[in-house]
Design a protein around this motif. Structure first.
Motif, PDB file in Angstrom:
ATOM      1  N   SER A   1      -2.620  13.448   2.788  1.00 45.42           N
ATOM      2  CA  SER A   1      -1.318  13.383   2.128  1.00 45.42           C
ATOM      3  C   SER A   1      -1.480  12.764   0.743  1.00 45.42           C
ATOM      4  O   SER A   1      -2.506  12.177   0.423  1.00 45.42           O
ATOM      5  CB  SER A   1      -0.336  12.534   2.949  1.00 45.42           C
ATOM      6  OG  SER A   1      -0.753  11.175   2.959  1.00 45.42           O
TER       7      SER A   1
ATOM      8  N   HIS B   1      -9.238   0.147   4.287  1.00 44.72           N
ATOM      9  CA  HIS B   1      -8.009   0.780   4.776  1.00 44.72           C
ATOM     10  C   HIS B   1      -7.876   2.229   4.307  1.00 44.72           C
ATOM     11  O   HIS B   1      -6.795   2.811   4.379  1.00 44.72           O
ATOM     12  CB  HIS B   1      -6.797  -0.050   4.359  1.00 44.72           C
ATOM     13  CG  HIS B   1      -6.811  -1.410   4.954  1.00 44.72           C
ATOM     14  ND1 HIS B   1      -6.631  -1.626   6.305  1.00 44.72           N
ATOM     15  CD2 HIS B   1      -7.046  -2.633   4.401  1.00 44.72           C
ATOM     16  CE1 HIS B   1      -6.735  -2.929   6.557  1.00 44.72           C
ATOM     17  NE2 HIS B   1      -6.989  -3.555   5.418  1.00 44.72           N
TER      18      HIS B   1
ATOM     19  N   THR C   1      -7.756  -0.276  13.618  1.00 40.94           N
ATOM     20  CA  THR C   1      -7.388  -1.477  12.869  1.00 40.94           C
ATOM     21  C   THR C   1      -8.244  -2.659  13.284  1.00 40.94           C
ATOM     22  O   THR C   1      -8.673  -3.464  12.450  1.00 40.94           O
ATOM     23  CB  THR C   1      -5.896  -1.799  13.074  1.00 40.94           C
ATOM     24  OG1 THR C   1      -5.111  -0.684  12.610  1.00 40.94           O
ATOM     25  CG2 THR C   1      -5.488  -3.041  12.296  1.00 40.94           C
TER      26      THR C   1
ATOM     27  N   ASP D   1      -1.270   1.089   6.288  1.00 40.20           N
ATOM     28  CA  ASP D   1      -0.738   2.300   5.668  1.00 40.20           C
ATOM     29  C   ASP D   1      -0.002   1.939   4.382  1.00 40.20           C
ATOM     30  O   ASP D   1       0.997   1.214   4.403  1.00 40.20           O
ATOM     31  CB  ASP D   1       0.207   3.026   6.623  1.00 40.20           C
ATOM     32  CG  ASP D   1      -0.499   3.454   7.910  1.00 40.20           C
ATOM     33  OD1 ASP D   1      -1.668   3.856   7.804  1.00 40.20           O
ATOM     34  OD2 ASP D   1       0.113   3.373   8.991  1.00 40.20           O
TER      35      ASP D   1
ATOM     36  N   GLY E   1      -0.939  -0.256  10.653  1.00 36.57           N
ATOM     37  CA  GLY E   1      -0.970   0.901  11.540  1.00 36.57           C
ATOM     38  C   GLY E   1      -2.080   0.776  12.557  1.00 36.57           C
ATOM     39  O   GLY E   1      -2.832  -0.205  12.577  1.00 36.57           O
TER      40      GLY E   1
ATOM     41  N   GLN F   1      -7.609   5.944   4.352  1.00 35.84           N
ATOM     42  CA  GLN F   1      -7.099   6.846   5.373  1.00 35.84           C
ATOM     43  C   GLN F   1      -7.619   8.259   5.129  1.00 35.84           C
ATOM     44  O   GLN F   1      -7.897   8.632   3.986  1.00 35.84           O
ATOM     45  CB  GLN F   1      -5.575   6.866   5.345  1.00 35.84           C
ATOM     46  CG  GLN F   1      -4.935   5.515   5.570  1.00 35.84           C
ATOM     47  CD  GLN F   1      -5.161   5.016   6.985  1.00 35.84           C
ATOM     48  OE1 GLN F   1      -5.161   5.803   7.937  1.00 35.84           O
ATOM     49  NE2 GLN F   1      -5.342   3.713   7.129  1.00 35.84           N
TER      50      GLN F   1
ATOM     51  N   GLN G   1      -4.683   2.659  12.703  1.00 35.11           N
ATOM     52  CA  GLN G   1      -5.958   2.982  12.048  1.00 35.11           C
ATOM     53  C   GLN G   1      -5.966   2.405  10.630  1.00 35.11           C
ATOM     54  O   GLN G   1      -6.087   3.108   9.644  1.00 35.11           O
ATOM     55  CB  GLN G   1      -6.163   4.501  12.025  1.00 35.11           C
ATOM     56  CG  GLN G   1      -6.283   5.088  13.432  1.00 35.11           C
ATOM     57  CD  GLN G   1      -6.387   6.597  13.430  1.00 35.11           C
ATOM     58  OE1 GLN G   1      -5.900   7.263  12.533  1.00 35.11           O
ATOM     59  NE2 GLN G   1      -7.050   7.138  14.440  1.00 35.11           N
TER      60      GLN G   1
ATOM     61  N   PHE H   1       2.041   2.934   0.824  1.00 36.73           N
ATOM     62  CA  PHE H   1       2.836   3.922   0.089  1.00 36.73           C
ATOM     63  C   PHE H   1       3.143   3.362  -1.289  1.00 36.73           C
ATOM     64  O   PHE H   1       3.673   2.259  -1.426  1.00 36.73           O
ATOM     65  CB  PHE H   1       4.147   4.257   0.798  1.00 36.73           C
ATOM     66  CG  PHE H   1       5.054   5.113  -0.054  1.00 36.73           C
ATOM     67  CD1 PHE H   1       4.774   6.459  -0.239  1.00 36.73           C
ATOM     68  CD2 PHE H   1       6.158   4.560  -0.696  1.00 36.73           C
ATOM     69  CE1 PHE H   1       5.596   7.247  -1.045  1.00 36.73           C
ATOM     70  CE2 PHE H   1       6.973   5.340  -1.498  1.00 36.73           C
ATOM     71  CZ  PHE H   1       6.699   6.690  -1.668  1.00 36.73           C
TER      72      PHE H   1
ATOM     73  N   GLU I   1       0.140  10.186  -0.371  1.00 35.11           N
ATOM     74  CA  GLU I   1       0.111   8.736  -0.228  1.00 35.11           C
ATOM     75  C   GLU I   1      -1.297   8.238   0.074  1.00 35.11           C
ATOM     76  O   GLU I   1      -1.769   7.248  -0.488  1.00 35.11           O
ATOM     77  CB  GLU I   1       1.083   8.287   0.879  1.00 35.11           C
ATOM     78  CG  GLU I   1       2.548   8.479   0.544  1.00 35.11           C
ATOM     79  CD  GLU I   1       2.997   9.931   0.685  1.00 35.11           C
ATOM     80  OE1 GLU I   1       2.267  10.737   1.308  1.00 35.11           O
ATOM     81  OE2 GLU I   1       4.074  10.256   0.158  1.00 35.11           O
ATOM     82  N   ALA I   2      -1.987   8.924   0.988  1.00 33.88           N
ATOM     83  CA  ALA I   2      -3.352   8.523   1.327  1.00 33.88           C
ATOM     84  C   ALA I   2      -4.282   8.697   0.138  1.00 33.88           C
ATOM     85  O   ALA I   2      -5.194   7.892  -0.073  1.00 33.88           O
ATOM     86  CB  ALA I   2      -3.853   9.349   2.515  1.00 33.88           C
TER      87      ALA I   2
ATOM     88  N   TRP J   1       3.501  -1.509   2.586  1.00 29.75           N
ATOM     89  CA  TRP J   1       2.146  -1.791   3.093  1.00 29.75           C
ATOM     90  C   TRP J   1       2.334  -2.215   4.538  1.00 29.75           C
ATOM     91  O   TRP J   1       2.788  -3.315   4.811  1.00 29.75           O
ATOM     92  CB  TRP J   1       1.558  -2.884   2.219  1.00 29.75           C
ATOM     93  CG  TRP J   1       0.125  -3.312   2.371  1.00 29.75           C
ATOM     94  CD1 TRP J   1      -0.302  -4.600   2.522  1.00 29.75           C
ATOM     95  CD2 TRP J   1      -1.065  -2.530   2.310  1.00 29.75           C
ATOM     96  NE1 TRP J   1      -1.679  -4.660   2.550  1.00 29.75           N
ATOM     97  CE2 TRP J   1      -2.174  -3.397   2.419  1.00 29.75           C
ATOM     98  CE3 TRP J   1      -1.302  -1.164   2.173  1.00 29.75           C
ATOM     99  CZ2 TRP J   1      -3.492  -2.945   2.411  1.00 29.75           C
ATOM    100  CZ3 TRP J   1      -2.611  -0.713   2.157  1.00 29.75           C
ATOM    101  CH2 TRP J   1      -3.688  -1.596   2.270  1.00 29.75           C
ATOM    102  N   LYS J   2       2.071  -1.305   5.483  1.00 31.99           N
ATOM    103  CA  LYS J   2       2.368  -1.542   6.885  1.00 31.99           C
ATOM    104  C   LYS J   2       1.096  -1.508   7.716  1.00 31.99           C
ATOM    105  O   LYS J   2       0.151  -0.788   7.403  1.00 31.99           O
ATOM    106  CB  LYS J   2       3.345  -0.484   7.404  1.00 31.99           C
ATOM    107  CG  LYS J   2       4.679  -0.457   6.658  1.00 31.99           C
ATOM    108  CD  LYS J   2       5.565   0.675   7.157  1.00 31.99           C
ATOM    109  CE  LYS J   2       6.879   0.719   6.401  1.00 31.99           C
ATOM    110  NZ  LYS J   2       7.740   1.854   6.848  1.00 31.99           N
TER     111      LYS J   2
END
Length: 386
Positions: free
Chosen positions: A199, A193, A87, A256, A251, A195, A253, A258, A201-202, A248-249
């Motif tokens: 998954s 951002h 991050t 994150d 993280g 990832q 890295q 969703f 979501e990514a 939107w969190k």
């Protein structure tokens, strides 16, 4: 008599946009993801579906590493043990790249409005993809030559709807004092951002978010203005029971993200009532500036209000050419809409703008386009609205 729903005392008189130089072709992004996920058929099935349906052809990124092969791109690591950017590394990239993009968009908006930077009284900066201090607002004051006493208002970490929220805030500021002039600047570096695509979501974030900046000047309507969007009634609504549908969190890295696939369905449950409340019984306007948070969102709005393809063209075109630029996107849509109105010699038209963000939050704003201030004199009388 002017219609207060569509025609307030404040107007957007200048718009600017900018994008970074690195262009991402969707088929090339998918190819890199495919190369990095060869052993995970479940991920690849989702990737094929999402990339096929997202409505994006090209995007732009500030990170040249995305143009590298999958085996060498740090954001899509192979089996050599390379670490995904932290991050702090991503925030350093944001600090370095956000200012030039924001500056270019702001300069274009000032030039479009034929405005001296010293005339700006309020600066609203918007971003949810990065932070640093002294922040973007302070950097822009120095780089643009704004007054050191300009009132700086950062809107941070509010998601895709924040661009329209900033315009509504600027409208309120101008309507409180006709001498106020507001510069709104949105800059989002969504791709930093990215990832590893492990998954669904990514993969959403990998498939349709891009980088860019936009800006506008909002000031009191006055004689001599041309090609303005006059800002009318606006409202914001928080949808109960939808907190988990878009998150939107921060993280370790990057951030994150969703996004629930149920968002278009949720829009259908509340948006009609909110539009009716905003318009207070008036017929639907012709112009629709919809934030293209994804193809499904534009589809839902088009179906709900029986819009023809021309009414959602600018939202789909921005999504196709640039992807979802979070808060910066809505001004890309309005800019393309205004260019088309000028090209076809339209004099005036009523419209509505919609944007959606975490919460779920919906921002709605009625507006009217006028080719020049003379058209404002006939508004509400004998004017034939497009």
């Amino acid at each position: 008599m002017k219609d207060p729903i569509f025609e307030g005392e404040a107007a957007i008189t200048g718009i600017g946009t900018s994008i970074p130089p690195n262009r991402l072709e969707q088929h090339e992004v998918f190819q890199r993801i495919e190369e990095s996920c060869q052993t995970d058929e479940h991920v690849m099935r989702w990737a094929r579906r999402i990339f096929r349906q997202c409505g994006v052809d090209t995007r732009y990124t500030c990170e040249p590493d995305f143009l590298a092969e999958a085996g060498t791109c740090r954001y899509m690591p192979g089996e050599d043990g390379r670490l995904v950017p932290t991050t702090s590394e991503r925030m350093e990239l944001y600090r370095k790249e956000s200012v030039p993009l924001a500056l270019k968009a702001a300069e274009e908006a000032l030039a479009d409005a034929r405005l001296d930077p010293a005339a700006v009284t309020h600066l609203i900066t918007v971003s949810c993809t990065g932070q640093f201090l002294p922040g973007l607002d302070a950097r822009l004051v120095h780089e643009l030559g704004l007054s050191l006493r300009v009132n700086r208002i950062p809107l941070i970490f509010q998601g895709c709807s924040a661009g329209l929220k900033a315009i509504q805030l600027a409208k309120s500021i101008v309507e409180s004092d006709a001498t106020h002039v507001v510069l709104v600047v949105c800059v989002e570096l969504c791709t930093i951002h990215f990832q590893p695509p492990s998954s669904r979501e990514a993969l959403f974030g990998a498939s349709f978010f891009g980088d860019g900046a936009s800006a506008c000047i909002v000031r009191s309507v006055s004689n001599g203005e041309e090609h303005m969007f006059r800002l009318g009634k606006g409202q914001s609504v928080l949808i109960p029971g939808s907190e988990a549908e878009m998150t939107w969190k921060v993280g370790d890295q990057g951030f994150d993200l969703f996004l629930s696939p149920a968002i278009p369905k949720l829009l259908r449950t509340f948006l009609r009532e909110e539009v009716q409340h905003l318009l207070d019984g008036r017929t639907l306007p012709h112009l629709w500036a919809i934030h293209p948070g994804g193809r499904g969102i534009v589809d839902a709005v088009q179906d709900m209000f029986a819009l023809d393809d021309s009414q959602v063209f600018f939202s789909r075109e921005v999504l196709r050419r640039y992807g979802n630029l979070s808060s910066a996107t809505i001004l890309f849509v309005l800019k393309q809409m205004r260019e088309n109105l000028i090209l076809h010699g339209e004099n005036q038209a009523h419209g509505i703008s919609l944007a959606f963000g975490p919460g779920l939050t919906a921002e709605l704003l009625a507006f009217s386009y006028a080719a020049n201030t003379e058209m404002l004199e006939v508004s509400g009388k004998d004017a034939a609205y497009v």
